[in-house]
Design a protein around this motif. Sequence first.
Motif, PDB file in Angstrom:
ATOM      1  N   THR A  58       2.477  -3.897  -3.933  1.00 34.51           N
ATOM      2  CA  THR A  58       1.417  -4.905  -3.823  1.00 34.51           C
ATOM      3  C   THR A  58       2.038  -6.235  -3.386  1.00 34.51           C
ATOM      4  OG1 THR A  58       1.647  -5.626  -6.124  1.00 34.51           O
ATOM      5  CG2 THR A  58       0.084  -3.813  -5.690  1.00 34.51           C
ATOM      6  N   THR A  72       2.751   1.770  -6.393  1.00 31.84           N
ATOM      7  CA  THR A  72       2.284   1.281  -5.102  1.00 31.84           C
ATOM      8  C   THR A  72       2.681  -0.179  -4.915  1.00 31.84           C
ATOM      9  OG1 THR A  72       0.400   2.783  -5.206  1.00 31.84           O
ATOM     10  CG2 THR A  72       0.240   0.977  -3.641  1.00 31.84           C
ATOM     11  N   GLN A  86       5.196   6.875  -7.726  1.00 25.55           N
ATOM     12  CA  GLN A  86       3.927   6.590  -8.383  1.00 25.55           C
ATOM     13  C   GLN A  86       3.596   5.102  -8.447  1.00 25.55           C
ATOM     14  OE1 GLN A  86       1.838   9.272  -9.412  1.00 25.55           O
ATOM     15  NE2 GLN A  86       3.391  10.147  -8.057  1.00 25.55           N
ATOM     16  N   GLY A 130       0.806  -1.218   0.000  1.00 23.89           N
ATOM     17  CA  GLY A 130       0.000   0.000   0.000  1.00 23.89           C
ATOM     18  C   GLY A 130       0.839   1.268   0.000  1.00 23.89           C
ATOM     19  N   ASP A 131       2.094   1.163   0.391  1.00 22.27           N
ATOM     20  CA  ASP A 131       3.001   2.315   0.336  1.00 22.27           C
ATOM     21  C   ASP A 131       3.602   2.405  -1.065  1.00 22.27           C
ATOM     22  OD1 ASP A 131       2.542   2.844   2.988  1.00 22.27           O
ATOM     23  OD2 ASP A 131       4.560   2.333   3.679  1.00 22.27           O
ATOM     24  N   SER A 132       4.220   3.545  -1.359  1.00 20.08           N
ATOM     25  CA  SER A 132       4.907   3.686  -2.644  1.00 20.08           C
ATOM     26  C   SER A 132       6.327   3.136  -2.507  1.00 20.08           C
ATOM     27  CB  SER A 132       4.950   5.150  -3.068  1.00 20.08           C
ATOM     28  OG  SER A 132       5.839   5.877  -2.232  1.00 20.08           O
TER      29      SER A 132
END
Length: 167
Positions: free
Chosen positions: A147, A145, A143, A76-78
């Motif tokens: 997963t 993310t 940009q 969920g973080d970049s």
Amino acid sequence: MAQCVRLLRTLCPKLSSLNRSSCLTVPAVEAHYRRSTLENRKNRFCSSAVKLKKETVSLTFVKASEEELKVKAKVGDSLLDAVVDNDLDISGYGACEGTLACSTCHLIFKPENYSQLPAPTDEENDMLDLAFDLQDTSRLGCQVTVTKEMAGWEVKVPSGVSDARDL
């Protein structure tokens, strides 16, 4: 005034303990609110909201010198967050702090991994055009993310950075 008192007593049941002769001025109500808020805090089991642990995946950033930097990245973080959170030594990386105003978080993906990423936006493509060592599989780390499917991926860090804000 009587309507205001009824409304206040409805909103805050503890105010109903005040008798009719009590002065319900703004400072009195504020003081009551502060006291009741402090009482509520004392009755809590913890002083902050419960923070759920985020799931992590293992990623490897490969520098131009072939040095491999293995990290745990939060889903969920970049990718920029993963670099910052793991305090990786990547010179000039993420200069604009993820505001899509530079191209310093430029990363190069393997073709099979790149095809699994969502398409870049026009704004990202504009910044990528200014990136150093641009490849067909280039993206900006701010940009992309993280997963679960990225577990085990290796991402190449270009040998230099080009800050689009300096051009």
